[in-house]
Design a protein around this motif. Sequence first.
Motif, short mmCIF file in Angstrom:
data_model
loop_
_atom_site.label_atom_id
_atom_site.label_comp_id
_atom_site.label_asym_id
_atom_site.label_seq_id
_atom_site.Cartn_x
_atom_site.Cartn_y
_atom_site.Cartn_z
N THR A 92 0.84 -1.19 0.00
CA THR A 92 0.00 0.00 0.00
C THR A 92 0.87 1.23 0.00
N THR A 93 1.37 1.54 -1.19
CA THR A 93 2.29 2.66 -1.32
C THR A 93 1.55 3.99 -1.16
N PRO A 94 2.01 4.82 -0.23
CA PRO A 94 1.38 6.13 -0.05
C PRO A 94 1.58 6.99 -1.29
N ALA A 95 0.72 7.98 -1.44
CA ALA A 95 0.72 8.79 -2.65
C ALA A 95 1.98 9.66 -2.76
N ARG A 138 6.39 8.26 -14.12
CA ARG A 138 5.50 9.41 -14.00
C ARG A 138 4.90 9.76 -15.37
N ARG A 139 5.73 9.64 -16.40
CA ARG A 139 5.23 9.97 -17.74
C ARG A 139 4.21 8.92 -18.22
N ILE A 140 4.44 7.69 -17.83
CA ILE A 140 3.48 6.64 -18.17
C ILE A 140 2.16 6.90 -17.46
N LEU A 141 2.26 7.22 -16.20
CA LEU A 141 1.04 7.51 -15.42
C LEU A 141 0.26 8.64 -16.08
N GLY A 142 0.99 9.67 -16.51
CA GLY A 142 0.34 10.78 -17.18
C GLY A 142 -0.36 10.34 -18.45
N ALA A 143 0.26 9.43 -19.19
CA ALA A 143 -0.32 8.98 -20.45
C ALA A 143 -1.60 8.18 -20.23
N THR A 144 -1.70 7.51 -19.10
CA THR A 144 -2.90 6.70 -18.85
C THR A 144 -4.12 7.57 -18.56
N GLY A 145 -3.88 8.77 -18.03
CA GLY A 145 -5.00 9.62 -17.65
C GLY A 145 -5.66 9.16 -16.36
N PHE A 146 -5.14 8.10 -15.75
CA PHE A 146 -5.68 7.62 -14.48
C PHE A 146 -4.91 8.25 -13.33
N ASP A 147 -5.53 8.31 -12.16
CA ASP A 147 -4.72 8.70 -11.01
C ASP A 147 -4.16 7.44 -10.37
N ILE A 148 -3.27 7.63 -9.43
CA ILE A 148 -2.47 6.51 -8.95
C ILE A 148 -3.32 5.46 -8.23
N ASP A 149 -4.40 5.88 -7.61
CA ASP A 149 -5.26 4.92 -6.93
C ASP A 149 -6.07 4.08 -7.92
N GLU A 150 -6.46 4.71 -9.02
CA GLU A 150 -7.17 3.96 -10.05
C GLU A 150 -6.27 2.90 -10.66
N ILE A 151 -5.02 3.30 -10.91
CA ILE A 151 -4.05 2.34 -11.46
C ILE A 151 -3.87 1.18 -10.48
N ARG A 152 -3.79 1.53 -9.21
CA ARG A 152 -3.56 0.50 -8.20
C ARG A 152 -4.74 -0.48 -8.15
N ALA A 153 -5.95 0.07 -8.29
CA ALA A 153 -7.14 -0.79 -8.27
C ALA A 153 -7.17 -1.70 -9.49
N LEU A 154 -6.81 -1.13 -10.63
CA LEU A 154 -6.79 -1.92 -11.86
C LEU A 154 -5.75 -3.04 -11.75
N ARG A 155 -4.60 -2.67 -11.18
CA ARG A 155 -3.55 -3.66 -11.00
C ARG A 155 -4.01 -4.82 -10.13
N ALA A 156 -4.70 -4.50 -9.06
CA ALA A 156 -5.19 -5.55 -8.17
C ALA A 156 -6.14 -6.48 -8.92
#
Lengths: 157, 157
Positions: A3-6, B122-140
């Motif tokens: 659970t990596t913090p933001a 960080r650039r990949i995250l930007g390209a997805t348009g998702f925020d980090i929690d959304e990515i984390r949920a998708l990953r799970a």
Amino acid sequence: MTTTPADTPTSDWLRLDQQICFSLNAASRAFGGVYRVLLKDLGLTYPQYLVMLVLWEHGELPVKKLGEHLRLDSGTLSPLLKRLETAGLVRRERSARDERSVEVRLTDEGVALRERALDVPRRILGATGFDIDEIRALRARLDELTGALDSAALEQA
Amino acid sequence: MTTTPADTPTSDWLRLDQQICFSLNAASRAFGGVYRVLLKDLGLTYPQYLVMLVLWEHGELPVKKLGEHLRLDSGTLSPLLKRLETAGLVRRERSARDERSVEVRLTDEGVALRERALDVPRRILGATGFDIDEIRALRARLDELTGALDSAALEQA
DNA sequence: CACAATTCAATTGCACACAACTAAATGGCC
DNA sequence: GGCCATTTAGTTGTGTGCAATTGAATTGTG
């Protein structure tokens, strides 16, 4: 569970990135593995199955249209279609109206193969352990992701 | 938006299956495309980047362990590692303790490359348009899927 | 110690993916 | 009508991904 913090420091982002890429990459290949087993009986690879799905639904199609449906270019499709043709599932004929274009159409054998593929989706769904609504939600999420990634890729060009 | 009811007739399952495979397959390749652009500067392909991520995190590793982290076998890793070695990022040495095993370790150049990779996530995250929690949920969700698919594949063996 | 089974990396063969290029056909423009 | 840009498949070259095999090293068992 990580659970990596933001406010993760930059030096740890690579580890986070690792998790994200790995998950998508691994899921894609795990999926491919299950399809591979199920499709072995039909004599199809996973990408070949995708092509057959499009043809079963749309009937005859030029290579170009096939590529648009599948997000694949002729570099991938040409040899793949040649193998499907050798397998007797597909015929390729230059269009009379536009001789640049090549029409891909199913043979009788190709049409008949559809019957044997009918239970593949249900078996795939069973293998995922998800119910159909969960799959549908995941699909929507992935399509969203694909759309965002595509427009990001365009901006760089 | 295709809101297929749960009692979809069997003949339409192939169309539904089409949507599911396509989404996963397309997302995976769209992701790969964005990575390809970002990694071009570093002289890495996407799979090579994944290998480097593992090495940056774990340091020296035998090929076997590397394969376990990445779900890849020697058939894929051997030529890939040979290319990384040619590029000067990695050295391979047979283990002294167990001569069957080959230790993969970063060169100074390989270690140095990490600095230039720091802004990739960080650039990949930007390209997805998702925020980090959304990515984390998708990953799970994807990890869950991978786990289910793996055990399903095992049952068939 | 001997020897069979196992482990590990590499290799071979096949099938995608994709970039870059080629060649043929078409369409637009003057 | 003649020329040029565009469209369309195909080809080539590189790099995975995976099954199957090979060969060397190790381990387990008697």
